[in-house]
Enzyme design. Sequence first.
Site, mmCIF file in Angstrom:
data_model
loop_
_atom_site.group_PDB
_atom_site.id
_atom_site.type_symbol
_atom_site.label_atom_id
_atom_site.label_comp_id
_atom_site.label_asym_id
_atom_site.label_seq_id
_atom_site.Cartn_x
_atom_site.Cartn_y
_atom_site.Cartn_z
ATOM 1 N N GLY A 180 -35.566 -118.024 -10.985
ATOM 2 C CA GLY A 180 -34.227 -117.482 -11.228
ATOM 3 C C GLY A 180 -33.452 -118.202 -12.314
ATOM 4 O O GLY A 180 -32.219 -118.164 -12.333
ATOM 5 N N SER A 181 -34.143 -118.868 -13.234
ATOM 6 C CA SER A 181 -33.397 -119.574 -14.299
ATOM 7 C C SER A 181 -32.692 -118.575 -15.212
ATOM 8 O O SER A 181 -31.614 -118.859 -15.743
ATOM 9 C CB SER A 181 -34.338 -120.469 -15.109
ATOM 10 O OG SER A 181 -35.242 -119.699 -15.863
ATOM 11 N N ASN A 182 -33.262 -117.379 -15.350
ATOM 12 C CA ASN A 182 -32.583 -116.338 -16.151
ATOM 13 C C ASN A 182 -31.390 -115.771 -15.371
ATOM 14 O O ASN A 182 -30.348 -115.484 -15.947
ATOM 15 C CB ASN A 182 -33.574 -115.247 -16.532
ATOM 16 C CG ASN A 182 -34.505 -115.725 -17.629
ATOM 17 O OD1 ASN A 182 -34.105 -115.839 -18.781
ATOM 18 N ND2 ASN A 182 -35.734 -116.029 -17.269
ATOM 19 N N LEU A 184 -42.138 -101.203 -11.537
ATOM 20 C CA LEU A 184 -41.321 -100.169 -10.901
ATOM 21 C C LEU A 184 -41.703 -98.800 -11.461
ATOM 22 O O LEU A 184 -41.828 -98.625 -12.675
ATOM 23 C CB LEU A 184 -39.832 -100.450 -11.169
ATOM 24 C CG LEU A 184 -39.300 -101.720 -10.512
ATOM 25 C CD1 LEU A 184 -37.914 -102.049 -11.062
ATOM 26 C CD2 LEU A 184 -39.255 -101.548 -8.994
ATOM 27 N N HIS A 211 -38.831 -109.893 -21.213
ATOM 28 C CA HIS A 211 -40.266 -110.224 -21.249
ATOM 29 C C HIS A 211 -40.500 -111.356 -22.238
ATOM 30 O O HIS A 211 -40.012 -111.274 -23.382
ATOM 31 C CB HIS A 211 -41.093 -108.992 -21.641
ATOM 32 C CG HIS A 211 -42.572 -109.241 -21.582
ATOM 33 N ND1 HIS A 211 -43.222 -109.527 -20.406
ATOM 34 C CD2 HIS A 211 -43.506 -109.272 -22.552
ATOM 35 C CE1 HIS A 211 -44.499 -109.732 -20.666
ATOM 36 N NE2 HIS A 211 -44.700 -109.575 -21.955
ATOM 37 N N ASP A 256 -43.560 -103.164 -19.922
ATOM 38 C CA ASP A 256 -43.089 -103.989 -21.053
ATOM 39 C C ASP A 256 -43.135 -103.233 -22.384
ATOM 40 O O ASP A 256 -43.473 -103.812 -23.423
ATOM 41 C CB ASP A 256 -43.940 -105.273 -21.152
ATOM 42 C CG ASP A 256 -43.791 -106.132 -19.904
ATOM 43 O OD1 ASP A 256 -44.762 -106.817 -19.549
ATOM 44 O OD2 ASP A 256 -42.701 -106.086 -19.285
ATOM 45 N N GLU A 279 -35.099 -117.244 -23.794
ATOM 46 C CA GLU A 279 -34.794 -116.139 -22.867
ATOM 47 C C GLU A 279 -33.361 -116.226 -22.359
ATOM 48 O O GLU A 279 -32.647 -115.223 -22.325
ATOM 49 C CB GLU A 279 -35.731 -116.201 -21.656
ATOM 50 C CG GLU A 279 -37.149 -115.772 -21.902
ATOM 51 C CD GLU A 279 -37.923 -115.757 -20.619
ATOM 52 O OE1 GLU A 279 -37.913 -116.776 -19.900
ATOM 53 O OE2 GLU A 279 -38.531 -114.731 -20.330
ATOM 54 N N MET A 314 -41.380 -109.437 -10.884
ATOM 55 C CA MET A 314 -42.818 -109.310 -11.122
ATOM 56 C C MET A 314 -43.428 -108.174 -10.297
ATOM 57 O O MET A 314 -44.412 -108.345 -9.584
ATOM 58 C CB MET A 314 -43.517 -110.629 -10.773
ATOM 59 C CG MET A 314 -42.960 -111.818 -11.521
ATOM 60 S SD MET A 314 -43.140 -111.654 -13.292
ATOM 61 C CE MET A 314 -44.819 -112.159 -13.487
ATOM 62 N N HIS A 315 -42.792 -107.017 -10.336
ATOM 63 C CA HIS A 315 -43.342 -105.860 -9.611
ATOM 64 C C HIS A 315 -43.095 -104.658 -10.505
ATOM 65 O O HIS A 315 -41.952 -104.390 -10.896
ATOM 66 C CB HIS A 315 -42.588 -105.722 -8.275
ATOM 67 C CG HIS A 315 -42.914 -104.480 -7.514
ATOM 68 N ND1 HIS A 315 -43.856 -104.442 -6.509
ATOM 69 C CD2 HIS A 315 -42.424 -103.225 -7.615
ATOM 70 C CE1 HIS A 315 -43.916 -103.213 -6.023
ATOM 71 N NE2 HIS A 315 -43.065 -102.459 -6.674
HETATM 72 C C1 GRF Z 1 -39.542 -115.554 -17.160
HETATM 73 O O1 GRF Z 1 -40.333 -116.009 -18.256
HETATM 74 C C2 GRF Z 1 -39.518 -114.063 -17.156
HETATM 75 O O2 GRF Z 1 -39.380 -113.473 -18.416
HETATM 76 C C3 GRF Z 1 -40.896 -113.795 -16.608
HETATM 77 O O3 GRF Z 1 -41.045 -114.736 -15.556
HETATM 78 C C4 GRF Z 1 -40.227 -115.866 -15.847
HETATM 79 C C5 GRF Z 1 -39.250 -115.989 -14.704
HETATM 80 O O4 GRF Z 1 -38.320 -116.908 -15.016
HETATM 81 N N1 GRF Z 1 -41.018 -112.456 -16.129
HETATM 82 P P1 GRF Z 1 -37.055 -117.156 -14.026
HETATM 83 O O5 GRF Z 1 -37.464 -116.732 -12.619
HETATM 84 O O6 GRF Z 1 -35.929 -116.331 -14.548
HETATM 85 O O7 GRF Z 1 -36.807 -118.645 -14.138
#
Ligand code: GRF
Length: 194
Positions: A12-14, A97, A113, A153, A182, A94-95
């Site tokens: 969840g860093s994004n 849709l 991505h 993607d 990102e 990571m699923h």
């Molecule tokens: C990120 O590189 C995202 O683009 C990819 O998985 C990673 C997840 O990063 N799908 P986070 O969970 O947001 O840290």
Amino acid sequence: MKRLAVLISGNGSNLQAIIDACKTGALPAEIALVVSNHRAAYGLTRAERAGIPARCFPWKPYRDAGRSRAAYDADLADLVAAAAPDLVVLAGWMHVLGPAFLDRFPGRVLNLHPALPGTFPGTDAIARAFEAFSRGEITHTGVMVHWVVPEVDAGPVVATAQAPIYPTDALADLEARVHATEHRLLVEAIRTVL
Ligand code: GRF
């Protein structure tokens, strides 16, 4: 205030980058709901710490009951729609849709991505770019944010940024550089579409 639903699967860093940008006002939006398909996703903890409604919605019970991915996608869409989002952001989700979800939010689902358009679709994109660099096939990689279409993607690109690769890099160095790219690009892309 625009409402976001953010879907995650892991660290969840994004998501954290979006939380921080909403808090500082850099993003004129609020996160109405966070959904993870994995119970152990640290991103759920990040959401709870920020006081954001967070739900875990795993695929496994559907699979174990012999139910289809379309049934899962439709129920996930109900959960997300209940938060009335203006925009759905897949941030490390990571699923794949399908139409049972995507057709509920036409033109409103963004995906992040960690690769440049048309390169390394699917999982482990950063590691695959690192290997391609090691074989002398590429000189850099990057990140993109795109509108989601059924093909993985591959939707129209909203924003993209390059990330250099250096000969002294280990994979971890490239991963850190790509993730930092990102975090910045995702907030910029959301601001652009809002
Ligand atoms: C990120 O590189 C995202 O683009 C990819 O998985 C990673 C997840 O990063 N799908 P986070 O969970 O947001 O840290």
